[in-house]
Every structure is written in structure tokens, then in C-alpha cells.
Design an enzyme around this catalytic site. Structure first.
Site, PDB file in Angstrom:
ATOM      1  N   ASP A  82       0.804  -1.582   0.257  1.00 19.60           N
ATOM      2  CA  ASP A  82       0.296   0.119   0.219  1.00 19.60           C
ATOM      3  C   ASP A  82       1.093   1.004  -0.140  1.00 19.60           C
ATOM      4  OD1 ASP A  82      -2.099  -1.221   0.662  1.00 19.60           O
ATOM      5  OD2 ASP A  82      -2.488  -1.741   2.925  1.00 19.60           O
ATOM      6  N   HIS A 107      -6.402  -5.188  -2.779  1.00 22.26           N
ATOM      7  CA  HIS A 107      -6.963  -4.131  -1.477  1.00 22.26           C
ATOM      8  C   HIS A 107      -7.612  -2.659  -1.571  1.00 22.26           C
ATOM      9  CE1 HIS A 107      -7.170  -2.675   2.493  1.00 22.26           C
ATOM     10  NE2 HIS A 107      -6.272  -2.867   2.806  1.00 22.26           N
TER      11      HIS A 107
END
Length: 339
Positions: A82, A107
């Protein structure tokens, strides 16, 4: 929630499409190998001189630089961590996306919190397997699958949902169930589960239990076995049978202690803290904190890691696990992070 299976997936939407899997960690390797074995044209996008080149070559997959892989792909699955996605997207992906290409994530963090902002002509979707990459691969190889969440953020081509279902099925999700959600709900529930229960909650509870027994004069080895080692037995029962089924598999003494003492440990104060943690996720406070931490060089993160490594529970555990060599992870598991 709507649930889809292999029978609902039209794999033809992936025909004549090249999928670039950017990153070859836990999820990236599993996605790429499963897609390849499902007959999909896959190219792995790697940084220059990446250690993963040798692994991808060994796995029989073609690879290229992130920029080259993006430019040749119809679907780009961004599977770097991320905190690294904004820079990778900005410098290597965004300007090289084909018009009307599909940009995908496992995600929702980057899209939901706006650390990646795709062009309006890009089709944006998510396929999020609900397990570590190692299991995404091993379940696929065993003829089973891992449940997947899908979501669509942008759909200028009009078939992004259909393609997301096909992608999820191609990595094995259609064998176990593909559930439709949103980027927002996947992101917020995933972060909350990690912080309050699966990682933060469990590790803090285990450590506190270990410390309580040791401070009360019990041997650290006993504390380790009772508070950490045996946790797997309980989690396996819960995973296979649910909480009720777990309780059917333990002693009556343990079950009675569960009902009468568990709520005293996880009481209203803990629930209040959980609501606060959830609020920080929902309002973006946690995301901003994590982005700042990474931008500042991750010094605080590194200090957390070092303090955790030096805790007595780690030294005791290392000694005890050495007595049980069958617990040692396979070489394959040591190379990749699970989340």
C-alpha cells in the site's frame, strides 16, 4: 451480498487480453501463477534488478520492467505494498496505461483514501482474496479456491464487473465464492480486522497474557505454550467450525471459563477502544498517519519492529520452536510477506 461462482464467470472476457501483475510478493506471485495456469496471458512487472526475477523465471513466467509490462497490458493488477503504490503508480504506471485499460487492486486502500487517482477513462476494479498469497496458490493447486471480494470503482467500458468476476475465477475464487462489495467497505473492514482483532488485537492479547503469567512467577516456557502455542488449536477449530463449533471441541471447564471470563477481558473498555480505532479508519486518520510514517522514512515503524523482536516472548518462542522442527516454514514461505 451477492455471491458468484465459476458458473457465473465468463472467462471469454479475458481472452486475447494480457494481464500485467505488478509486484511478485505473496499475492503477486499467487495471482500470476494461478492466472497463467488458468490459460491467461500474464507478464510480471518488476523493478530493475529485482530479486524476484530469478523466482519468476523459475516459475516459468515472463517478466519485464514495470513500465514495459504496463504498456503491453490490457489489465494492470497493482500488487506492491500500500505504502509503495502511489510512487509506483506515479512514476511507472499512470502515464503508460493504455486508453480504456483496466487498473486493478487486491486491496482498496489506494483508491478509497486517494493515494492513487486513476484517469477517468480507466476501468478500475478490485479482486481481494481473503487469505495470504501462499494459500491462494496452494488452494488453487489442490483444486479448491480462496473466497474473493470484488468491487468496481470506475466502469467506462461497461464490462468491468464481468471482467472482475472472470479474474477472480481465474485465480480460484469461483470455486469458493466471489462476493461483491465496495472499495470503501473492503478497505475499512480489512483495516479494522487487522488492527482490532487479527494482528493488533491478538498479538497484544497474547503478549499481555504471557507477561501476566511470567510476572506472577510462572516459567516463560509454560506461559508461551499456554498463551501462544496452543492458540493455533483454537483458531483452527474456529476456522473449521465457527465459535460454537470450537466450544464443542474444548473441555467443559474451558467452555465455562470462556463464557464467564472472556467478557471480563474484552469488556466495554475494549469495545470503546475498538470504536475509536474504527473511527480513525473511517475518517482517514490512520491512512494519513501511515502515509506520513512512510514518507518520513519509517523510523517509528522500525522502532516498533525492533522493540517487538526484543520482547522475551520471541526469545522463548525461538527456543521452543527449535524443539519442533516440523513447525519451521518452508523456504517458499520465508521469501514473501503474507499481507
Amino acid at each position: 451480498m451477492k455471491v458468484f461462482y465459476d458458473r457465473d464467470a465468463d472467462r471469454r472476457v479475458l481472452s486475447n487480453k494480457t494481464i500485467a501483475v505488478i509486484g511478485y510478493g505473496s499475492q503477486g506471485r499467487a495471482h500470476a501463477r494461478n492466472l497463467h495456469d488458468s490459460g491467461v496471458d500474464v507478464v510480471v512487472g518488476l523493478r530493475a534488478h529485482s530479486r524476484s526475477e530469478a523466482i519468476a523465471r523459475e516459475d516459468g513466467l515472463r517478466f519485464a520492467s514495470v513500465e514495459e509490462a504496463t504498456a503491453m497490458a490490457d489489465v494492470v493488477m497493482l500488487l506492491v505494498p500500500d505504502e509503495e503504490q502511489p510512487a509506483v503508480y506515479l512514476h511507472s504506471v499512470g502515464d503508460r496505461l493504455r486508453p480504456n485499460a483496466y487498473l486493478a487492486f487486491a486491496h482498496g486502500f489506494a483508491i478509497h483514501f486517494g493515494t492513487v487517482v486513476p484517469p477517468k477513462n480507466a476501468n478500475v476494479f478490485m479482486v481481494a482474496p481473503k487469505s495470504p498469497g501462499r494459500l491462494v496458490r496452494s488452494e488453487y493447486e489442490a483444486g479448491r479456491g480462496t473466497p474473493c471480494l470484488i468491487a468496481v470503482h470506475q466502469d467506462p467500458s461497461g464490462n468491468t464487473r464481468e471482467l472482475a468476476i472472470a479474474y477472480a475465477a481465474a485465480i480460484g475464487g469461483g470455486r469458493a465464492g466471489i462476493l461483491e462489495t465496495t472499495f470503501k467497505d473492503e478497505t475499512e473492514t480489512d483495516l479494522f480486522g487487522e488492527q482490532a482483532v487479527l494482528c493488533g488485537g491478538v498479538s497484544a492479547l497474547v503478549t499481555a497474557g504471557f507477561e501476566t503469567l511470567v510476572e506472577s512467577g510462572y516459567a516463560p516456557e509454560m506461559a508461551y505454550f499456554e498463551c501462544l502455542h496452543e492458540l493455533k488449536l483454537i483458531v483452527d477449530l474456529m476456522h473449521e467450525r465457527g465459535i460454537g463449533g470450537m466450544r464443542e471441541g474444548i473441555s467443559n471447564t474451558a467452555e465455562y471459563g470462556d463464557y464467564t471470563r472472556g467478557p471480563r477481558i474484552v469488556g466495554e473498555e475494549v469495545r470503546k477502544a475498538m470504536r475509536t480505532v474504527l473511527g480513525e479508519i473511517q475518517d482517514g486518520s490512520f491512512a494519513r498517519e501511515w502515509v506520513r510514517e512512510h514518507a518520513a522514512g519509517s523510523g517509528g515503524f522500525d522502532r516498533f519492529r525492533e522493540a517487538a523482536r526484543s520482547h522475551p516472548i520471541e526469545q522463548v518462542g525461538e527456543r521452543l520452536r527449535a524443539l519442533m522442527p516440523w513447525l519451521a516454514p518452508q523456504d517458499d514461505e520465508l521469501k514473501f510477506r503474507v499481507c
